[in-house]
Design a protein around this motif. Structure first.
Motif, PDB file in Angstrom:
ATOM      1  N   CYS A 315     -27.635  22.556  -5.262  1.00  0.00           N
ATOM      2  CA  CYS A 315     -27.149  22.692  -4.088  1.00  0.00           C
ATOM      3  C   CYS A 315     -25.998  21.479  -3.823  1.00  0.00           C
ATOM      4  N   THR A 316     -25.583  20.810  -4.966  1.00  0.00           N
ATOM      5  CA  THR A 316     -24.425  19.874  -4.903  1.00  0.00           C
ATOM      6  C   THR A 316     -23.739  20.280  -6.062  1.00  0.00           C
ATOM      7  N   PHE A 317     -22.321  19.855  -5.759  1.00  0.00           N
ATOM      8  CA  PHE A 317     -21.478  19.391  -7.005  1.00  0.00           C
ATOM      9  C   PHE A 317     -21.532  18.030  -7.562  1.00  0.00           C
ATOM     10  N   TYR A 318     -21.989  17.339  -6.735  1.00  0.00           N
ATOM     11  CA  TYR A 318     -22.218  15.678  -6.924  1.00  0.00           C
ATOM     12  C   TYR A 318     -23.438  15.237  -8.039  1.00  0.00           C
ATOM     13  N   ASP A 319     -23.488  15.858  -9.049  1.00  0.00           N
ATOM     14  CA  ASP A 319     -24.749  15.620  -9.808  1.00  0.00           C
ATOM     15  C   ASP A 319     -24.137  15.196 -11.376  1.00  0.00           C
ATOM     16  N   ARG A 320     -23.170  14.543 -11.273  1.00  0.00           N
ATOM     17  CA  ARG A 320     -22.644  14.030 -12.647  1.00  0.00           C
ATOM     18  C   ARG A 320     -22.295  15.054 -13.625  1.00  0.00           C
ATOM     19  N   GLY A 324     -17.189  17.764 -13.252  1.00  0.00           N
ATOM     20  CA  GLY A 324     -17.440  17.969 -11.682  1.00  0.00           C
ATOM     21  C   GLY A 324     -17.014  16.648 -10.992  1.00  0.00           C
ATOM     22  N   PRO A 325     -16.921  16.380  -9.763  1.00  0.00           N
ATOM     23  CA  PRO A 325     -16.758  15.454  -8.916  1.00  0.00           C
ATOM     24  C   PRO A 325     -17.681  14.141  -9.033  1.00  0.00           C
ATOM     25  N   LYS A 326     -17.056  12.816  -8.808  1.00  0.00           N
ATOM     26  CA  LYS A 326     -17.752  11.821  -9.203  1.00  0.00           C
ATOM     27  C   LYS A 326     -18.418  11.369  -7.772  1.00  0.00           C
ATOM     28  N   GLY A 327     -19.556  10.484  -8.092  1.00  0.00           N
ATOM     29  CA  GLY A 327     -20.359   9.908  -6.772  1.00  0.00           C
ATOM     30  C   GLY A 327     -21.454  10.578  -6.307  1.00  0.00           C
ATOM     31  N   VAL A 328     -21.928  10.154  -5.273  1.00  0.00           N
ATOM     32  CA  VAL A 328     -23.045  10.797  -4.536  1.00  0.00           C
ATOM     33  C   VAL A 328     -22.469  11.221  -3.128  1.00  0.00           C
ATOM     34  N   CYS A 329     -23.007  12.225  -2.865  1.00  0.00           N
ATOM     35  CA  CYS A 329     -22.246  12.968  -1.696  1.00  0.00           C
ATOM     36  C   CYS A 329     -23.399  13.457  -0.543  1.00  0.00           C
ATOM     37  N   HIS A 330     -23.504  12.430   0.609  1.00  0.00           N
ATOM     38  CA  HIS A 330     -24.265  12.823   1.660  1.00  0.00           C
ATOM     39  C   HIS A 330     -23.572  13.445   2.776  1.00  0.00           C
ATOM     40  N   LEU A 331     -23.584  14.745   2.734  1.00  0.00           N
ATOM     41  CA  LEU A 331     -22.976  15.373   3.692  1.00  0.00           C
ATOM     42  C   LEU A 331     -23.454  15.878   4.941  1.00  0.00           C
ATOM     43  N   PRO A 332     -22.748  15.414   6.103  1.00  0.00           N
ATOM     44  CA  PRO A 332     -23.544  16.012   7.488  1.00  0.00           C
ATOM     45  C   PRO A 332     -23.467  17.515   7.451  1.00  0.00           C
ATOM     46  N   MET A 333     -24.509  17.983   8.149  1.00  0.00           N
ATOM     47  CA  MET A 333     -24.501  19.448   8.026  1.00  0.00           C
ATOM     48  C   MET A 333     -24.571  20.150   9.443  1.00  0.00           C
ATOM     49  N   SER A 334     -24.207  19.271  10.230  1.00  0.00           N
ATOM     50  CA  SER A 334     -24.216  20.111  11.719  1.00  0.00           C
ATOM     51  C   SER A 334     -22.607  19.714  11.955  1.00  0.00           C
ATOM     52  N   PRO A 335     -21.690  20.536  12.609  1.00  0.00           N
ATOM     53  CA  PRO A 335     -22.069  22.098  12.267  1.00  0.00           C
ATOM     54  C   PRO A 335     -22.085  22.569  10.610  1.00  0.00           C
ATOM     55  N   ALA A 336     -22.935  23.336  10.408  1.00  0.00           N
ATOM     56  CA  ALA A 336     -22.970  23.733   9.095  1.00  0.00           C
ATOM     57  C   ALA A 336     -21.731  24.639   8.830  1.00  0.00           C
ATOM     58  N   LYS A 399     -18.963  23.589   2.021  1.00  0.00           N
ATOM     59  CA  LYS A 399     -18.479  22.529   2.946  1.00  0.00           C
ATOM     60  C   LYS A 399     -18.507  21.404   2.078  1.00  0.00           C
ATOM     61  N   GLU A 400     -19.231  21.352   0.806  1.00  0.00           N
ATOM     62  CA  GLU A 400     -18.797  19.910  -0.072  1.00  0.00           C
ATOM     63  C   GLU A 400     -17.598  20.214  -0.761  1.00  0.00           C
ATOM     64  N   ALA A 401     -17.176  21.522  -0.829  1.00  0.00           N
ATOM     65  CA  ALA A 401     -15.754  21.853  -1.438  1.00  0.00           C
ATOM     66  C   ALA A 401     -14.716  21.789  -0.487  1.00  0.00           C
ATOM     67  N   GLY A 402     -15.038  21.345   0.543  1.00  0.00           N
ATOM     68  CA  GLY A 402     -13.914  20.987   1.756  1.00  0.00           C
ATOM     69  C   GLY A 402     -13.367  22.508   2.282  1.00  0.00           C
ATOM     70  N   LEU A 403     -13.973  23.496   1.943  1.00  0.00           N
ATOM     71  CA  LEU A 403     -13.642  24.856   2.579  1.00  0.00           C
ATOM     72  C   LEU A 403     -13.855  25.225   4.086  1.00  0.00           C
ATOM     73  N   SER A 404     -13.078  25.819   4.844  1.00  0.00           N
ATOM     74  CA  SER A 404     -13.582  26.503   5.993  1.00  0.00           C
ATOM     75  C   SER A 404     -14.357  27.765   5.649  1.00  0.00           C
ATOM     76  N   GLU A 465     -11.672  15.861   4.983  1.00  0.00           N
ATOM     77  CA  GLU A 465     -11.741  14.328   5.196  1.00  0.00           C
ATOM     78  C   GLU A 465     -13.284  13.989   5.278  1.00  0.00           C
ATOM     79  N   LEU A 466     -13.874  15.007   5.850  1.00  0.00           N
ATOM     80  CA  LEU A 466     -15.349  14.779   5.877  1.00  0.00           C
ATOM     81  C   LEU A 466     -15.988  14.688   4.657  1.00  0.00           C
ATOM     82  N   VAL A 467     -15.644  15.371   3.603  1.00  0.00           N
ATOM     83  CA  VAL A 467     -16.221  15.345   2.176  1.00  0.00           C
ATOM     84  C   VAL A 467     -16.011  13.939   1.702  1.00  0.00           C
ATOM     85  N   THR A 468     -14.946  13.356   1.791  1.00  0.00           N
ATOM     86  CA  THR A 468     -14.407  12.155   1.286  1.00  0.00           C
ATOM     87  C   THR A 468     -15.137  11.146   2.055  1.00  0.00           C
TER      88      THR A 468
END
Ligand SMILES: CSC[C@H]1O[C@H](OP(=O)(O)O)[C@H](O)[C@@H]1O
Ligand SMILES: Nc1ncnc2[nH]cnc12
Length: 475
Positions: A315-320, A324-336, A399-404, A465-468
């Motif tokens: 459930c994340t792209f950020y798993d090395r 794939g993308p780099k880093g650890v991603c703690h994405l807010p989930m509201s609104p989902a 959401k992690e991919a920055g899509l609507s 920007e939310l993802v960044t």
């Protein structure tokens, strides 16, 4: 101008005549090229004297190097206006001259003529030269040129167009390209076109079709695109096409043969692939059970929240993962879900008077089995309105991919919580979905129009920007 009372016909006539005199004076006596151009427009629009207008545009282009007049005269030559004879080769000369004189639309037209395949070969195709004109036009803020360049990179430009099969890209692998397909370039030109306000460059809408919507037939002549991703292969080929002028891509969530059960769907590859081909939005369908008396089978729900009851799904792209993308991603989930995309779905459903709930919490269970009665009662107590097996992790990854991303759920059954009622089974779900599939399709198609027509795009930037802002990356 303020002294004129335009209601009186005589005064209007006088005003128009004086305007002509003013323009003639400014052009012939004062020799002002911008006024000569206005004179051309005047002869065209008011006097409808296309021959004279053509003469004015032509000389203003040749004598004063006025780019916009070159464009006008080029267009006249292209369609035979003011002379009754179309002459694309002559048109090209004027577009080129307009472009030299810094008129970006002339560059666009020169680029289009040179890269297109002319039916009578009156213009010799010269893709590299045409590309340069398009590039100059795009660099000078002609958004249509950026959009067109994006399309060239999306499909590639074949050396011999006859060898090219637009409906089976995998068959084109061994042919020679003048411009090789390059999704990154395609995306960057689309982005530029979008930033410059070309609505179709902004909206490239992915549609994830769920159960009962595996092959929705929304395109007449889809192009099949095989995409692989650092996370593996998506559930099926991507089907690219156009829905009422808007570029769209359809992907069957479970594969077109419904070969992947919910926990085997490669959600990461699905979302990554859609992003890779330039999707800005994803609209998804899902067949759902109802956990609430008011959410009746046959109605639509524009889901606004979820409860995750799945396990073990990536459930994340950020798993090395490599690539794939780099880093650890703690994405807010509201609104989902994306509020703008949700609004578009809701507006579309309202406009069609379809029964629709504009909010609803969906409980996504692991599946493939349905819930037990005790689970179903528990999901109700938790505040769930709907139950399905796929929204998580799809919404999270989008959401992690920055899509609507937004989903339209179709209620197909009451799960198994109601007293004295038979519990849900696959055939009920599919039968109920088939009965109501038109509603889901109409709402998706209309929502696409709504999203594409919106020129207000800051929400798309906000998703990115939310993802960044959610990424922690220690070197
Ligand atoms: C076919 S019954 C259960 C199945 O239906 C829904 O699929 P989708 O969300 O792809 O429309 C549900 O989530 C289950 O996967
Ligand atoms: N009752 C249900 N539970 C889980 N997924 C479903 N999809 C459709 N109906 C469902």
């Amino acid at each position: 101008m303020s002294g004129y009372d335009l209601k009186k016909e005589e005064e209007v006539k006088e005003f128009v005549e004086n305007l002509g005199i003013e323009y003639r004076f400014g052009c012939y006596k004062e020799k002002k090229p911008e006024v000569c151009h206005l004179l051309g427009d005047y002869l065209e629009a008011i006097k409808k004297d296309f021959e004279k207008a053509a003469t004015v545009f032509k000389s203003n282009c040749l004598d004063y190097n006025y780019g916009k007049s070159c464009l006008k005269y080029g267009n006249y030559k292209l369609i035979g206006k003011g002379s009754n004879k179309s002459d694309p080769a002559e048109a090209l000369k004027y577009f080129e001259k307009g472009c030299e004189n810094n008129d970006p639309t002339s560059c666009l037209h020169a680029g289009l003529l040179l890269t297109a395949i002319s039916p009578d070969e009156s213009v010799i195709r010269d893709v590299p030269k045409g590309y340069n004109y398009l590039k100059k036009a795009c660099d000078n803020r002609e958004n249509m040129a950026c959009h067109y360049l994006s399309g060239m990179y999306l499909t590639g430009v074949p050396k011999n167009p006859k060898e090219y099969n637009p409906h089976k890209p995998e068959k084109n692998k061994n042919i020679d390209f003048l411009i090789k397909p390059d999704l990154k370039q395609a995306f960057s030109f689309a982005l530029k076109g979008c930033e410059l306000g070309h609505i179709y460059a902004c909206a490239n809408i992915g549609i994830i079709g769920g159960s009962g919507f595996d092959e929705p037939g929304l395109f007449e002549n889809p192009v099949e695109r095989v995409v692989s991703t650092p996370f593996g292969n998506p559930s099926d080929v991507l089907l690219e096409g156009v829905i009422k002028g808007v570029p769209c891509v359809i992907l069957a969530r479970h594969g077109r043969k419904h070969q992947f059960q919910p926990s085997d769907v490669n959600y990461r590859a699905n979302i990554w692939a859609l992003k890779e081909v330039g999707c800005t939005h994803v609209l998804a369908t899902t067949a759902t059970g109802s956990l609430h008396e008011d959410y009746q089978p046959g109605s639509l729900v524009v889901v606004d929240d979820f409860i995750d009851r799945t396990w073990g799904r990536k459930c994340t792209f950020y798993d090395r993962t490599e690539g794939g993308p780099k880093g650890v991603c703690h994405l807010p989930m509201s609104p989902a879900f994306c509020e703008v995309a949700r609004n578009a779905l809701s507006t579309a459903a309202r406009a069609r008077n379809y029964p629709c709930h504009h909010k609803g919490t969906i409980v996504t269970i692991q599946g493939p089995r349905f819930s037990s009665r005790a689970e179903s009662l528990m999901h109700r107590q938790w505040g769930g309105h709907l139950v399905n097996m796929t929204t998580v992790p799809e919404v999270v990854l989008a959401k992690e991919a920055g899509l609507s991303y937004a989903a339209v759920a179709l209620v197909t059954d009451y799960d198994c919580w109601r007293d004295n009622e038979k519990s849900v089974c696959v055939s009920d779900v599919l039968e109920a979905f088939a009965k109501n599939v038109k509603k889901a399709a109409d709402v998706i198609v209309d929502a696409i129009q709504i999203l594409a027509a919106s020129t207000d795009h800051p929400y798309l930037t906000a998703h990115k920007e939310l993802v960044t802002s959610a990424i922690m990356l220690k070197e």
